[in-house]
Every structure is written in structure tokens, then in C-alpha cells.
Design an enzyme around this catalytic site. Structure first.
Site, PDB file in Angstrom:
ATOM      1  N   TYR A 115       4.692   4.925  15.285  1.00 42.83           N
ATOM      2  CA  TYR A 115       3.324   4.376  15.187  1.00 42.83           C
ATOM      3  C   TYR A 115       2.294   5.430  15.580  1.00 42.83           C
ATOM      4  O   TYR A 115       1.290   5.644  14.875  1.00 42.83           O
ATOM      5  CB  TYR A 115       3.229   3.146  16.092  1.00 42.83           C
ATOM      6  CG  TYR A 115       1.937   2.367  15.982  1.00 42.83           C
ATOM      7  CD1 TYR A 115       1.704   1.505  14.912  1.00 42.83           C
ATOM      8  CD2 TYR A 115       0.954   2.471  16.961  1.00 42.83           C
ATOM      9  CE1 TYR A 115       0.514   0.774  14.816  1.00 42.83           C
ATOM     10  CE2 TYR A 115      -0.231   1.747  16.868  1.00 42.83           C
ATOM     11  CZ  TYR A 115      -0.446   0.901  15.802  1.00 42.83           C
ATOM     12  OH  TYR A 115      -1.618   0.186  15.716  1.00 42.83           O
ATOM     13  N   VAL A 119       0.810  -1.231   0.000  1.00 43.42           N
ATOM     14  CA  VAL A 119       0.000   0.000   0.000  1.00 43.42           C
ATOM     15  C   VAL A 119       0.843   1.282   0.000  1.00 43.42           C
ATOM     16  O   VAL A 119       0.348   2.344  -0.355  1.00 43.42           O
ATOM     17  CB  VAL A 119      -0.988   0.071   1.198  1.00 43.42           C
ATOM     18  CG1 VAL A 119      -2.114  -0.940   1.060  1.00 43.42           C
ATOM     19  CG2 VAL A 119      -0.284  -0.057   2.539  1.00 43.42           C
ATOM     20  N   LYS A 157      -0.666   7.023  13.230  1.00 44.81           N
ATOM     21  CA  LYS A 157      -2.080   6.820  13.565  1.00 44.81           C
ATOM     22  C   LYS A 157      -2.787   8.161  13.797  1.00 44.81           C
ATOM     23  O   LYS A 157      -3.950   8.327  13.424  1.00 44.81           O
ATOM     24  CB  LYS A 157      -2.206   5.900  14.786  1.00 44.81           C
ATOM     25  CG  LYS A 157      -1.718   4.474  14.511  1.00 44.81           C
ATOM     26  CD  LYS A 157      -2.671   3.773  13.581  1.00 44.81           C
ATOM     27  CE  LYS A 157      -2.125   2.554  12.909  1.00 44.81           C
ATOM     28  NZ  LYS A 157      -3.038   1.942  11.942  1.00 44.81           N
TER      29      LYS A 157
HETATM   30  P1  NAP Z   1      -1.778  -7.954  11.574  1.00 43.91           P
HETATM   31  O1  NAP Z   1      -2.464  -9.135  12.192  1.00 43.91           O
HETATM   32  O2  NAP Z   1      -0.292  -7.842  11.719  1.00 43.91           O
HETATM   33  O3  NAP Z   1      -2.176  -7.898   9.999  1.00 43.91           O
HETATM   34  C1  NAP Z   1      -1.689  -6.857   9.222  1.00 43.91           C
HETATM   35  C2  NAP Z   1      -2.215  -6.955   7.798  1.00 43.91           C
HETATM   36  O4  NAP Z   1      -1.714  -5.826   7.057  1.00 43.91           O
HETATM   37  C3  NAP Z   1      -1.736  -8.184   7.048  1.00 43.91           C
HETATM   38  O5  NAP Z   1      -2.749  -8.633   6.158  1.00 43.91           O
HETATM   39  C4  NAP Z   1      -0.550  -7.659   6.241  1.00 43.91           C
HETATM   40  O6  NAP Z   1      -0.249  -8.401   5.055  1.00 43.91           O
HETATM   41  C5  NAP Z   1      -1.029  -6.270   5.881  1.00 43.91           C
HETATM   42  N1  NAP Z   1       0.056  -5.353   5.555  1.00 43.91           N
HETATM   43  C6  NAP Z   1       1.121  -5.008   6.336  1.00 43.91           C
HETATM   44  N2  NAP Z   1       1.923  -4.155   5.673  1.00 43.91           N
HETATM   45  C7  NAP Z   1       1.366  -3.951   4.443  1.00 43.91           C
HETATM   46  C8  NAP Z   1       1.717  -3.190   3.303  1.00 43.91           C
HETATM   47  N3  NAP Z   1       2.834  -2.443   3.250  1.00 43.91           N
HETATM   48  N4  NAP Z   1       0.915  -3.251   2.203  1.00 43.91           N
HETATM   49  C9  NAP Z   1      -0.209  -3.996   2.218  1.00 43.91           C
HETATM   50  N5  NAP Z   1      -0.614  -4.738   3.265  1.00 43.91           N
HETATM   51  C10 NAP Z   1       0.173  -4.721   4.367  1.00 43.91           C
HETATM   52  O7  NAP Z   1      -2.357  -6.589  12.153  1.00 43.91           O
HETATM   53  P2  NAP Z   1      -3.690  -6.277  13.016  1.00 43.91           P
HETATM   54  O8  NAP Z   1      -3.384  -6.404  14.447  1.00 43.91           O
HETATM   55  O9  NAP Z   1      -4.840  -7.006  12.453  1.00 43.91           O
HETATM   56  O10 NAP Z   1      -3.822  -4.723  12.732  1.00 43.91           O
HETATM   57  C11 NAP Z   1      -4.597  -4.219  11.673  1.00 43.91           C
HETATM   58  C12 NAP Z   1      -4.699  -2.711  11.808  1.00 43.91           C
HETATM   59  O11 NAP Z   1      -5.268  -2.387  13.095  1.00 43.91           O
HETATM   60  C13 NAP Z   1      -3.356  -1.988  11.749  1.00 43.91           C
HETATM   61  O12 NAP Z   1      -3.497  -0.771  11.043  1.00 43.91           O
HETATM   62  C14 NAP Z   1      -3.034  -1.700  13.204  1.00 43.91           C
HETATM   63  O13 NAP Z   1      -2.203  -0.587  13.375  1.00 43.91           O
HETATM   64  C15 NAP Z   1      -4.429  -1.456  13.763  1.00 43.91           C
HETATM   65  N6  NAP Z   1      -4.526  -1.652  15.214  1.00 43.91           N
HETATM   66  C16 NAP Z   1      -4.273  -2.885  15.752  1.00 43.91           C
HETATM   67  C17 NAP Z   1      -4.355  -3.042  17.144  1.00 43.91           C
HETATM   68  C18 NAP Z   1      -4.082  -4.365  17.806  1.00 43.91           C
HETATM   69  O14 NAP Z   1      -4.035  -4.393  19.049  1.00 43.91           O
HETATM   70  N7  NAP Z   1      -3.936  -5.465  17.083  1.00 43.91           N
HETATM   71  C19 NAP Z   1      -4.692  -1.944  17.938  1.00 43.91           C
HETATM   72  C20 NAP Z   1      -4.944  -0.716  17.343  1.00 43.91           C
HETATM   73  C21 NAP Z   1      -4.862  -0.590  15.969  1.00 43.91           C
HETATM   74  P3  NAP Z   1       0.709  -9.725   5.138  1.00 43.91           P
HETATM   75  O15 NAP Z   1      -0.138 -10.788   5.775  1.00 43.91           O
HETATM   76  O16 NAP Z   1       1.049 -10.015   3.720  1.00 43.91           O
HETATM   77  O17 NAP Z   1       1.883  -9.366   5.993  1.00 43.91           O
END
Ligand code: NAP
Length: 248
Positions: A156, A65, A160
Site C-alpha cells: 500500500y 481501473v 501511494k
Molecule cells: P472504500 O470505501 O473501500 O471504496 C473504494 C472504492 O474503490 C469503491 O467504490 C470500489 O468499488 C472502488 N474500487 C476498488 N478497486 C477498484 C478497481 N480495481 N477498479 C475500480 N474501482 C475500484 O475506500 P475509501 O476508504 O473510500 O478509500 C478511497 C481512497 O482513499 C483509496 O485510494 C484509499 O487508498 C484512499 N485512502 C483512504 C483512507 C481511509 O482511511 N479510508 C486513508 C488514506 C487514503 P466497489 O464498490 O465496486 O468495490
């Protein structure tokens, strides 16, 4: 809960974690979902297999992205595969935590490029597609970290907070075309993004959450589907915490 029949959705980073949960809710609610990821083919294929009952309503695409050329090529490609675009969820995101004195340029750039520039890239092309139909819903996956600023997360937190600022500005530009842009701010959600946290830190974080637990992917997905619904027609530029009471 909502009906997304005949609607077309893009969920970036939708093959794992929160994005996968959002995608599954959209599929169950009748939408066609284009799910993107960046490199983990194994997780992407497993996700596709798990949801094989949705057939060609689930489309997978692999690109970065943060790469503007790749994003432009993606939008050109999907124009031939889906007749219209109603919803974009900017969910792809990474963490590279380090205290500011040790935070190297590579980790700064990687996080800002994926989380913030990625949101800019995807939003820009999506808005162009949505303007044609004078309808659209864009939801950014920000974080309470962007408002609280946890130690070790300068990159981060900046990315955000940047997503929220971007939507405040862009939402005003596109409001008269019936396109809304909102943010959800999850707190700690049980996904692989947190898998590197040591056990004692997990305990410490849970103790700071008024509900004394981490959230579940579905608890975030439900809020995203609300913002994406036709019913949320008068909400734009808004930010909703989904954090068990851990608010900034
Ligand atoms: P995750 O399990 O690590 O999954 C991340 C996803 O993003 C994966 O599908 C990954 O693809 C994709 N991705 C990473 N870098 C990318 C890039 N450069 N281009 C395209 N796709 C990319 O993360 P998550 O915990 O579900 O988090 C999802 C979102 O929620 C993030 O924006 C994160 O900051 C936000 N968030 C998460 C939490 C939490 O506690 N988990 C809290 C607040 C906010 P690959 O599988 O190919 O690597």
C-alpha cells in the site's frame, strides 16, 4: 464553496466511502459526475438511488481501473456521453495488509495494480482528453501511509508513494497546457476501507493522531474540490495532508 456548473468530472471508486463524499460535493456544486466502481453493484445502486435528484448529471460505470483495455473502452464510451472532461479524481483504491515476510505476490500485485497502475491508466487517457481543451484538473487520492510507511503496508505504501512520484513527473509534462496534477494524503478516514481493523488497533491509531479522532469523508472532499477548482490555477505537483496532524 466552488462552482462547477458545466464541468464534467470522473471520480474512480466514487460509489462508496471517500469517493462517494467527493461525488456528492461535486453534484451539489453543479458538475456532471461520471462515477466508476469495480464490482459492488448493490452499493452502486444504493448510491444512485440516494442521489436520484441529480438525474442524468450522475452517470455510473463499472470496470476495473487496473485493466488497460477496460479503461480505454470506458474513455471511448464516455466521449459520446459528456462533451468534455475537466476533472479526474483517481480515488479507487484497496488495501491488502501483511508484513513483508508474509506478503504474497497476489496481494502485492493487486494493490499496486489497482492503486498505482489504475492511476496511470486513468491519468493517461484523461490527459489525452484534456489536452484538446488545454484545461484539466487531476487529483490523486494518495495517503499519509505513502509517506509514513506504516508496518504491514509495504504494498500500500509503495502504491501511494508511487502516485505522488507519478504526479510530480506528469505534472511537469502537462503544465503548459493548463492541466494540473495534485495529490491529497488522507490519514485515517471513517470508511469501509478500515472496517477490518480490530478495536484495539483503532484505539491505538486514534491515540497517534494529534486531533485524537479519525477524519470524515467530507473533510477530504473539501480539499479535493479546492484542487479541482479554477481558483487553484497555480498549484501543480503539490501534496496536501488531511490527517488531523498525523504528518510524515
Ligand atoms: P472504500 O470505501 O473501500 O471504496 C473504494 C472504492 O474503490 C469503491 O467504490 C470500489 O468499488 C472502488 N474500487 C476498488 N478497486 C477498484 C478497481 N480495481 N477498479 C475500480 N474501482 C475500484 O475506500 P475509501 O476508504 O473510500 O478509500 C478511497 C481512497 O482513499 C483509496 O485510494 C484509499 O487508498 C484512499 N485512502 C483512504 C483512507 C481511509 O482511511 N479510508 C486513508 C488514506 C487514503 P466497489 O464498490 O465496486 O468495490
Amino acid at each position: 464553496m466552488f462552482n462547477f456548473d458545466n464541468q464534467h468530472v470522473i471520480v474512480s471508486g466514487g460509489t462508496r466511502g471517500i469517493g462517494a463524499g467527493i461525488t456528492e460535493q461535486f453534484l451539489k456544486s453543479g458538475a456532471t459526475v461520471v462515477v466508476t466502481y469495480s464490482g459492488n453493484d448493490e452499493a452502486a445502486n444504493a448510491f444512485k438511488d440516494k442521489n436520484s435528484q441529480f438525474g442524468n448529471k450522475l452517470i455510473l460505470k463499472k470496470f476495473n481501473v487496473s485493466n488497460t483495455q477496460e479503461v480505454e473502452a470506458f474513455f471511448t464510451e464516455i466521449e459520446k456521453e459528456i462533451p468534455s472532461l475537466e476533472i479526474l479524481v483517481n480515488n479507487a483504491g484497496i488495501r491488502r495488509d501483511q508484513i513483508i515476510a508474509s506478503l504474497n505476490e497476489g496481494d502485492w500485485d493487486a494493490v499496486i495494480d489497482t492503486n498505482l497502475k489504475g492511476t496511470y491508466n486513468m491519468t493517461r487517457f484523461a490527459v489525452l482528453a484534456m489536452m484538446k481543451n488545454r484545461y484539466g484538473r487531476i487529483i490523486n487520492m494518495s495517503s499519509v501511509g505513502g509517506k509514513l510507511g506504516l508496518p504491514g503496508q509495504a504494498n500500500y505504501a509503495a502504491s501511494k508513494a508511487g502516485q505522488i512520484a507519478l504526479s510530480l513527473s506528469a505534472s511537469k509534462e502537462v503544465a503548459k497546457r493548463n492541466i494540473t496534477i495534485n495529490n491529497v494524503c488522507p490519514g485515517f478516514i471513517e470508511t469501509e476501507l478500515l472496517k477490518d481493523l480490530p478495536e484495539d488497533q483503532i484505539k491505538e491509531y486514534k491515540s497517534q493522531v494529534p486531533m485524537k479522532r479519525f477524519g470524515k469523508v467530507e473533510e477530504v472532499a473539501h480539499a479535493v474540490l479546492f484542487f479541482a477548482s479554477k481558483e487553484a490555477s497555480y498549484i501543480t505537483g503539490a501534496t496536501l495532508d488531511i490527517a488531523g496532524g498525523l504528518n510524515a
